[in-house]
Structures are given as C-alpha cells and as structure tokens.
Design a protein around this motif. Structure first.
Motif, PDB file in Angstrom:
ATOM      1  N   GLU A  34      -7.465   0.958   0.994  1.00 35.83           N
ATOM      2  CA  GLU A  34      -8.435   1.980   0.584  1.00 35.83           C
ATOM      3  C   GLU A  34      -9.732   1.857   1.374  1.00 35.83           C
ATOM      4  OE1 GLU A  34      -8.730   1.228  -3.583  1.00 35.83           O
ATOM      5  OE2 GLU A  34      -7.002   2.494  -4.074  1.00 35.83           O
ATOM      6  N   GLU A  35     -10.208   0.642   1.593  1.00 35.29           N
ATOM      7  CA  GLU A  35     -11.441   0.422   2.355  1.00 35.29           C
ATOM      8  C   GLU A  35     -11.267   0.872   3.802  1.00 35.29           C
ATOM      9  OE1 GLU A  35     -15.217  -0.380   3.404  1.00 35.29           O
ATOM     10  OE2 GLU A  35     -14.414  -0.339   1.383  1.00 35.29           O
ATOM     11  N   ALA A  36     -10.139   0.550   4.414  1.00 34.10           N
ATOM     12  CA  ALA A  36      -9.882   0.973   5.789  1.00 34.10           C
ATOM     13  C   ALA A  36      -9.807   2.493   5.881  1.00 34.10           C
ATOM     14  CB  ALA A  36      -8.592   0.338   6.300  1.00 34.10           C
ATOM     15  N   LEU A  37      -9.178   3.135   4.915  1.00 31.64           N
ATOM     16  CA  LEU A  37      -9.078   4.600   4.917  1.00 31.64           C
ATOM     17  C   LEU A  37     -10.442   5.247   4.736  1.00 31.64           C
ATOM     18  CD1 LEU A  37      -5.817   4.991   2.799  1.00 31.64           C
ATOM     19  CD2 LEU A  37      -6.087   5.434   5.258  1.00 31.64           C
ATOM     20  N   ARG A  38     -11.311   4.649   3.940  1.00 29.13           N
ATOM     21  CA  ARG A  38     -12.676   5.180   3.786  1.00 29.13           C
ATOM     22  C   ARG A  38     -13.449   5.090   5.094  1.00 29.13           C
ATOM     23  NH1 ARG A  38     -12.361   3.448  -1.581  1.00 29.13           N
ATOM     24  NH2 ARG A  38     -12.983   1.317  -1.169  1.00 29.13           N
ATOM     25  N   ILE A  46      -2.338   7.019  11.440  1.00 32.23           N
ATOM     26  CA  ILE A  46      -1.025   6.383  11.481  1.00 32.23           C
ATOM     27  C   ILE A  46      -1.178   5.067  10.724  1.00 32.23           C
ATOM     28  CG2 ILE A  46       0.729   5.312  12.938  1.00 32.23           C
ATOM     29  CD1 ILE A  46      -0.258   7.279  15.164  1.00 32.23           C
ATOM     30  N   ILE A  47      -0.334   4.862   9.724  1.00 30.50           N
ATOM     31  CA  ILE A  47      -0.374   3.610   8.970  1.00 30.50           C
ATOM     32  C   ILE A  47       0.842   2.789   9.399  1.00 30.50           C
ATOM     33  CG2 ILE A  47      -0.361   2.538   6.695  1.00 30.50           C
ATOM     34  CD1 ILE A  47      -1.673   5.081   5.630  1.00 30.50           C
ATOM     35  N   ASP A  48       0.574   1.693  10.109  1.00 33.64           N
ATOM     36  CA  ASP A  48       1.622   0.814  10.629  1.00 33.64           C
ATOM     37  C   ASP A  48       1.957  -0.229   9.562  1.00 33.64           C
ATOM     38  OD1 ASP A  48       3.196  -1.029  11.945  1.00 33.64           O
ATOM     39  OD2 ASP A  48       1.814  -1.327  13.616  1.00 33.64           O
ATOM     40  N   VAL A  49       3.160  -0.141   8.996  1.00 32.15           N
ATOM     41  CA  VAL A  49       3.582  -1.058   7.936  1.00 32.15           C
ATOM     42  C   VAL A  49       4.660  -2.033   8.427  1.00 32.15           C
ATOM     43  CG1 VAL A  49       2.936   0.465   6.043  1.00 32.15           C
ATOM     44  CG2 VAL A  49       5.218   0.632   7.027  1.00 32.15           C
ATOM     45  N   PHE A  50       4.716  -2.265   9.735  1.00 28.75           N
ATOM     46  CA  PHE A  50       5.731  -3.153  10.304  1.00 28.75           C
ATOM     47  C   PHE A  50       5.671  -4.548   9.678  1.00 28.75           C
ATOM     48  CE2 PHE A  50       7.342  -6.172  13.440  1.00 28.75           C
ATOM     49  CZ  PHE A  50       8.607  -5.657  13.673  1.00 28.75           C
ATOM     50  N   ASP A  56       4.548  -1.719  -3.514  1.00 28.36           N
ATOM     51  CA  ASP A  56       4.854  -1.282  -4.877  1.00 28.36           C
ATOM     52  C   ASP A  56       4.350   0.153  -5.079  1.00 28.36           C
ATOM     53  OD1 ASP A  56       2.099  -1.431  -5.417  1.00 28.36           O
ATOM     54  OD2 ASP A  56       2.280  -3.089  -6.841  1.00 28.36           O
ATOM     55  N   SER A  57       4.501   0.668  -6.282  1.00 30.69           N
ATOM     56  CA  SER A  57       4.153   2.063  -6.542  1.00 30.69           C
ATOM     57  C   SER A  57       2.656   2.332  -6.354  1.00 30.69           C
ATOM     58  CB  SER A  57       4.595   2.477  -7.941  1.00 30.69           C
ATOM     59  OG  SER A  57       3.986   1.660  -8.922  1.00 30.69           O
ATOM     60  N   ALA A  58       1.807   1.353  -6.648  1.00 32.70           N
ATOM     61  CA  ALA A  58       0.361   1.539  -6.458  1.00 32.70           C
ATOM     62  C   ALA A  58       0.034   1.657  -4.968  1.00 32.70           C
ATOM     63  CB  ALA A  58      -0.417   0.385  -7.079  1.00 32.70           C
ATOM     64  N   GLY A  59       0.652   0.831  -4.144  1.00 38.48           N
ATOM     65  CA  GLY A  59       0.436   0.908  -2.695  1.00 38.48           C
ATOM     66  C   GLY A  59       0.944   2.215  -2.119  1.00 38.48           C
ATOM     67  N   LEU A  60       2.112   2.622  -2.552  1.00 37.96           N
ATOM     68  CA  LEU A  60       2.663   3.900  -2.095  1.00 37.96           C
ATOM     69  C   LEU A  60       1.779   5.055  -2.545  1.00 37.96           C
ATOM     70  CD1 LEU A  60       4.934   5.350  -0.625  1.00 37.96           C
ATOM     71  CD2 LEU A  60       6.206   5.358  -2.766  1.00 37.96           C
ATOM     72  N   GLY A  61       1.252   4.974  -3.757  1.00 36.57           N
ATOM     73  CA  GLY A  61       0.346   6.004  -4.264  1.00 36.57           C
ATOM     74  C   GLY A  61      -0.917   6.121  -3.424  1.00 36.57           C
ATOM     75  N   HIS A  66      -3.939   9.495   0.310  1.00 39.85           N
ATOM     76  CA  HIS A  66      -4.673   9.717   1.556  1.00 39.85           C
ATOM     77  C   HIS A  66      -4.098  10.907   2.321  1.00 39.85           C
ATOM     78  CE1 HIS A  66      -6.820   9.095   5.252  1.00 39.85           C
ATOM     79  NE2 HIS A  66      -5.670   9.069   5.899  1.00 39.85           N
ATOM     80  N   PHE A  67      -2.783  10.952   2.447  1.00 39.12           N
ATOM     81  CA  PHE A  67      -2.181  12.048   3.200  1.00 39.12           C
ATOM     82  C   PHE A  67      -2.343  13.393   2.492  1.00 39.12           C
ATOM     83  CE2 PHE A  67       0.172   8.616   5.430  1.00 39.12           C
ATOM     84  CZ  PHE A  67      -0.363   8.869   6.675  1.00 39.12           C
ATOM     85  N   SER A  68      -2.331  13.409   1.172  1.00 47.79           N
ATOM     86  CA  SER A  68      -2.548  14.681   0.481  1.00 47.79           C
ATOM     87  C   SER A  68      -4.014  15.113   0.584  1.00 47.79           C
ATOM     88  CB  SER A  68      -2.106  14.596  -0.984  1.00 47.79           C
ATOM     89  OG  SER A  68      -2.933  13.724  -1.701  1.00 47.79           O
TER      90      SER A  68
END
Length: 70
Positions: A34-38, A46-50, A56-61, A66-68
C-alpha cells in the motif's frame, strides 16, 4: 513475523512503474505494498510477484483495489 520488501523501479515506457515484491503478501504485510502504491500514485503499474511465495485474500484485495482505482 512475516517480512515483506517492496522496491519501486522505472518501467520501460514513460509513466510506467514496476513494484517488485519479496516475501508473503498477507494481512500482516500488505502495508508495504500500500505504501509503495501511494508513492507512485496513478502511474501505469506492474506488480512483480516473482518472489512472493504466498498471497492471501487481503493481499489480493490490495492489488485489485489499486487496479480498480487506476
């Protein structure tokens, strides 16, 4: 406690940012994303999740929110 690292890099196109994540993306660590996105605002992202072994569901949310928004 789980550890998450997020680093921001310039993308190949102008106005594009890459966020590289390392560590599990969970309710306990989503603050780092969240801090990086702000910091990057509404830039194309691009979010690199390699290096993310688990989301979990909170991270996916956080990613979906952000994308919405953008």
């Amino acid at each position: 406690m789980e550890k998450m690292q997020a680093s921001i890099h310039q993308g190949g196109l102008p106005g594009t940012s890459i966020i590289r994540l390392a560590g599990p993306l969970t309710l306990a660590t989503q603050f780092f994303l969240e801090e990086a996105l702000r910091r990057i605002g509404d830039a194309d992202t691009i979010i690199d999740v390699f290096d993310v072994p688990y989301i979990d569901s909170a991270g996916l949310g956080t990613i979906i929110a952000h994308f919405s928004h953008t």
